[in-house]
Design an enzyme around this catalytic site. Structure first.
Site, PDB file in Angstrom:
ATOM      1  N   TYR A 163      56.920  -5.466 -23.825  1.00 23.47           N
ATOM      2  CA  TYR A 163      56.799  -5.723 -22.384  1.00 23.47           C
ATOM      3  C   TYR A 163      55.866  -4.683 -21.745  1.00 23.47           C
ATOM      4  O   TYR A 163      55.229  -4.933 -20.731  1.00 23.47           O
ATOM      5  CB  TYR A 163      58.186  -5.700 -21.735  1.00 23.47           C
ATOM      6  CG  TYR A 163      58.274  -6.473 -20.438  1.00 23.47           C
ATOM      7  CD1 TYR A 163      57.930  -7.821 -20.378  1.00 23.47           C
ATOM      8  CD2 TYR A 163      58.697  -5.855 -19.265  1.00 23.47           C
ATOM      9  CE1 TYR A 163      58.006  -8.530 -19.186  1.00 23.47           C
ATOM     10  CE2 TYR A 163      58.785  -6.558 -18.074  1.00 23.47           C
ATOM     11  CZ  TYR A 163      58.444  -7.894 -18.045  1.00 23.47           C
ATOM     12  OH  TYR A 163      58.516  -8.588 -16.864  1.00 23.47           O
ATOM     13  N   LYS A 170      57.787  -3.473 -13.351  1.00 25.47           N
ATOM     14  CA  LYS A 170      59.096  -3.968 -12.909  1.00 25.47           C
ATOM     15  C   LYS A 170      59.989  -2.810 -12.434  1.00 25.47           C
ATOM     16  O   LYS A 170      60.789  -2.984 -11.510  1.00 25.47           O
ATOM     17  CB  LYS A 170      59.786  -4.762 -14.022  1.00 25.47           C
ATOM     18  CG  LYS A 170      59.112  -6.096 -14.339  1.00 25.47           C
ATOM     19  CD  LYS A 170      58.941  -7.005 -13.124  1.00 25.47           C
ATOM     20  CE  LYS A 170      58.468  -8.398 -13.492  1.00 25.47           C
ATOM     21  NZ  LYS A 170      58.024  -9.201 -12.344  1.00 25.47           N
TER      22      LYS A 170
END
Ligand code: NAD
Length: 271
Positions: A163, A170
């Site tokens: 990720y 995020k």
């Protein structure tokens, strides 16, 4: 009476019928809400206007759809245009969904340590700062009892290899949710995020969800992956009066994956 009867708002981030924003919008439209939608601007030489067409395929024919207009969240001017349109159409709005993220595949594909400076800035601008920019531009048209929701992922809380740079975005987005909740609280505006488990979408596949789906099936307490509709319902919940009193919250819709401290039932398979 539907949950969104008499409610109006903005849905930012539908790309196609697999988009999480569309799953949430469908719940709102079915609940009687009225929505303005945005799509990523088409390139001037794209006569087929592919971005607009993909979104209008979803929105066409729905009673509650009030407009579909281009938005690039990297432009403050464009954000202001969208808010002016929403003001003209609705006066005030009761909900705003931010379901937007982007990182260059070159950066997503690299180890985090090798992220480029330009790639980092762009990913953060589109995926995290844009929530602040949009909330600031919308604050004067948000009704005194309204709600903003963003979409996040567990990779911002813990390291989820693959990720990479998006995890850092995020983490920033999750923090922005809390700080914006504080800033906008006195105006009666709530700010929350849904942290969804992996779903096959344009952005999701780019961020490596295909590999994660199998892992979630094995590790999540529910023993399965979540559905678009489940995220749709939870997003609509946070944007509705049903969640009055909830702000600054990251709501996990991931089959319980985030609650695990070990691989759980996956361990049996490793024996
Ligand atoms: P998606 O590709 O359907 O949606 C991403 C949206 O971001 C698209 O509509 C795209 O047009 C928009 N976007 C990108 N750059 C933009 C820009 N500069 N200006 C305006 N819009 C821009 O994929 P999705 O999975 O529905 O993603 C929506 C949100 O959900 C993202 O924040 C994503 O990180 C988050 N999320 C996705 C998953 C998943 O597994 N799919 C899980 C958790 C969180």
């Amino acid at each position: 009476m539907g949950l969104f009867e008499g409610k109006k708002g903005l849905i930012l981030g539908v790309a196609n019928d697999r988009s999480i924003a569309w799953a949430i919008a469908k719940e709102i439209l079915e609940g009687g809400g009225e929505c303005g939608f945005t799509h990523l601007p088409d390139k001037p030489d794209d006569e087929k206007k592919k971005n607009r067409r993909r979104v209008s395929k979803c929105t066409d024919g729905h009673d509650g759809v009030r407009f579909l207009t281009p938005l690039n969240v990297q432009s403050d001017e464009n954000i202001a245009e969208v808010m002016a349109l929403a003001k003209k159409e609705f006066g005030q709005i009761d909900f705003l969904l931010h379901s937007i993220a982007f990182a260059d595949m070159n950066d997503l594909g690299r180890d985090t340590i090798e992220t480029s400076r330009e790639g980092f800035k762009m990913a953060m601008d589109i995926s995290a700062f844009s929530l602040i920019a949009v909330a600031n531009a919308a604050k004067d048209i948000m009704s005194p009892k309204s709600s903003i929701a963003a979409m996040t992922y567990f990779g911002g809380e813990k390291c989820v290899p693959g990720y990479n740079v998006m995890g850092i975005c995020k983490a920033a987005l999750d923090a922005a949710v809390k700080y914006l909740a504080f800033d906008l609280g006195p105006k009666g505006v709530r700010v929350n995020a849904v942290s969804a488990g992996p779903l096959k979408t344009l952005a999701g596949v780019g961020a490596g969800v295909s590999e994660m789906l199998h892992l979630y099936e094995q590790m999540a307490p529910l023993g399965r992956n979540i559905t678009h509709q489940e995220v749709g319902k939870s997003g609509a919940f946070l944007l509705s009066d049903m969640s009055d009193g909830i702000t600054g919250e990251i709501l996990h819709v991931d089959g319980g994956y985030n609650a695990m401290g070990s691989p759980g039932r996956l361990l049996d398979k490793l024996k």
